[in-house]
Structures are given as C-alpha cells and as structure tokens.
Design a protein around this motif. Sequence first.
Motif, PDB file in Angstrom:
ATOM      1  N   LYS A 189      -5.484  16.202   5.695  1.00 30.39           N
ATOM      2  CA  LYS A 189      -4.156  17.203   5.668  1.00 30.39           C
ATOM      3  C   LYS A 189      -3.023  15.892   5.059  1.00 30.39           C
ATOM      4  CE  LYS A 189      -4.781  20.828   8.903  1.00 30.39           C
ATOM      5  NZ  LYS A 189      -4.365  21.294   9.973  1.00 30.39           N
ATOM      6  N   LEU A 190      -3.175  14.783   5.624  1.00 31.68           N
ATOM      7  CA  LEU A 190      -2.202  13.815   5.009  1.00 31.68           C
ATOM      8  C   LEU A 190      -2.484  13.568   3.592  1.00 31.68           C
ATOM      9  CD1 LEU A 190      -1.707  11.461   7.990  1.00 31.68           C
ATOM     10  CD2 LEU A 190      -0.065  12.922   7.332  1.00 31.68           C
ATOM     11  N   GLN A 191      -3.604  13.288   3.298  1.00 36.01           N
ATOM     12  CA  GLN A 191      -4.076  13.162   1.881  1.00 36.01           C
ATOM     13  C   GLN A 191      -3.742  14.243   0.855  1.00 36.01           C
ATOM     14  OE1 GLN A 191      -5.248  10.105   0.326  1.00 36.01           O
ATOM     15  NE2 GLN A 191      -5.115  11.416  -1.614  1.00 36.01           N
ATOM     16  N   ASN A 192      -3.781  15.442   1.331  1.00 39.06           N
ATOM     17  CA  ASN A 192      -3.527  16.508   0.633  1.00 39.06           C
ATOM     18  C   ASN A 192      -1.795  16.698   0.420  1.00 39.06           C
ATOM     19  OD1 ASN A 192      -6.175  17.540   0.310  1.00 39.06           O
ATOM     20  ND2 ASN A 192      -6.016  18.938   1.906  1.00 39.06           N
ATOM     21  N   ARG A 193      -1.121  16.417   1.544  1.00 35.64           N
ATOM     22  CA  ARG A 193       0.246  16.194   1.333  1.00 35.64           C
ATOM     23  C   ARG A 193       0.756  15.134   0.425  1.00 35.64           C
ATOM     24  NH1 ARG A 193       2.074  18.009   7.437  1.00 35.64           N
ATOM     25  NH2 ARG A 193       1.256  20.080   7.446  1.00 35.64           N
TER      26      ARG A 193
ATOM     27  N   ASP B 144       0.741  -1.092   0.006  1.00 31.47           N
ATOM     28  CA  ASP B 144       0.052   0.102   0.026  1.00 31.47           C
ATOM     29  C   ASP B 144       0.968   1.348   0.112  1.00 31.47           C
ATOM     30  OD1 ASP B 144      -2.062   2.073   0.201  1.00 31.47           O
ATOM     31  OD2 ASP B 144      -2.805   0.995   2.031  1.00 31.47           O
ATOM     32  N   TYR B 145       1.335   1.742  -1.088  1.00 29.90           N
ATOM     33  CA  TYR B 145       2.210   2.721  -1.442  1.00 29.90           C
ATOM     34  C   TYR B 145       1.671   3.953  -0.783  1.00 29.90           C
ATOM     35  CZ  TYR B 145       5.868   5.849  -3.393  1.00 29.90           C
ATOM     36  OH  TYR B 145       6.895   6.625  -3.451  1.00 29.90           O
ATOM     37  N   CYS B 146       0.319   4.292  -1.084  1.00 29.92           N
ATOM     38  CA  CYS B 146      -0.302   5.513  -0.509  1.00 29.92           C
ATOM     39  C   CYS B 146      -0.074   5.519   0.947  1.00 29.92           C
ATOM     40  CB  CYS B 146      -1.724   5.409  -0.799  1.00 29.92           C
ATOM     41  SG  CYS B 146      -2.589   6.908  -0.246  1.00 29.92           S
ATOM     42  N   SER B 147      -0.635   4.502   1.807  1.00 24.85           N
ATOM     43  CA  SER B 147      -0.616   4.492   3.103  1.00 24.85           C
ATOM     44  C   SER B 147       1.016   4.617   3.543  1.00 24.85           C
ATOM     45  CB  SER B 147      -1.218   3.231   3.862  1.00 24.85           C
ATOM     46  OG  SER B 147      -2.398   3.439   3.479  1.00 24.85           O
TER      47      SER B 147
ATOM     48  N   LYS C  72       2.129   8.308   3.325  1.00 27.56           N
ATOM     49  CA  LYS C  72       1.338   9.099   4.461  1.00 27.56           C
ATOM     50  C   LYS C  72       1.874   8.797   5.556  1.00 27.56           C
ATOM     51  CE  LYS C  72      -3.180   9.235   2.087  1.00 27.56           C
ATOM     52  NZ  LYS C  72      -4.336   8.711   2.259  1.00 27.56           N
ATOM     53  N   ALA C  73       2.326   7.441   6.112  1.00 28.59           N
ATOM     54  CA  ALA C  73       2.776   7.277   7.367  1.00 28.59           C
ATOM     55  C   ALA C  73       4.273   7.980   7.655  1.00 28.59           C
ATOM     56  CB  ALA C  73       3.133   5.731   7.476  1.00 28.59           C
TER      57      ALA C  73
END
Length: 61
Positions: A38-42, A18-21, A24-25
């Motif tokens: 905010k993490l999704q936006n970044r 899960d590259y996205c997660s 974000k982590a």
Amino acid sequence: MNTIDIFKQQIQEMMDTDYCSFIKALISIETGELNKDKLQNRYGSYMENDDLTLLNKFFYK
C-alpha cells in the motif's frame, strides 16, 4: 547553526540517500499505514501526480 538548520540538513541527506523510502516513511507516519504494498502504491500515486504535495496547501498561502 540552529536546530531547524540541523533538521533541514538531516532531512535533505535522507532525501538524497533514498528519496523513495523517505517519502514512504512520511506517508506511513501521517497515515499510520504499515503495509509495504500500500505504501508503494501511495508513493507511485504521489510520483505520478504533479499537483500533489506532502504539505497541506494551507502552508503555501
């Protein structure tokens, strides 16, 4: 296999799962941000910006 190789393998598996997660982590760890929006936006900004890296450019010299 040494510790660095084990960690690299584990990190690669997380990225593949899960590259996205994963990204974000990392952003959350580095910035302390916990807000999911905010993490999704970044993450979106990171993915849209071709010259943005997660490591400081110092490491590429």
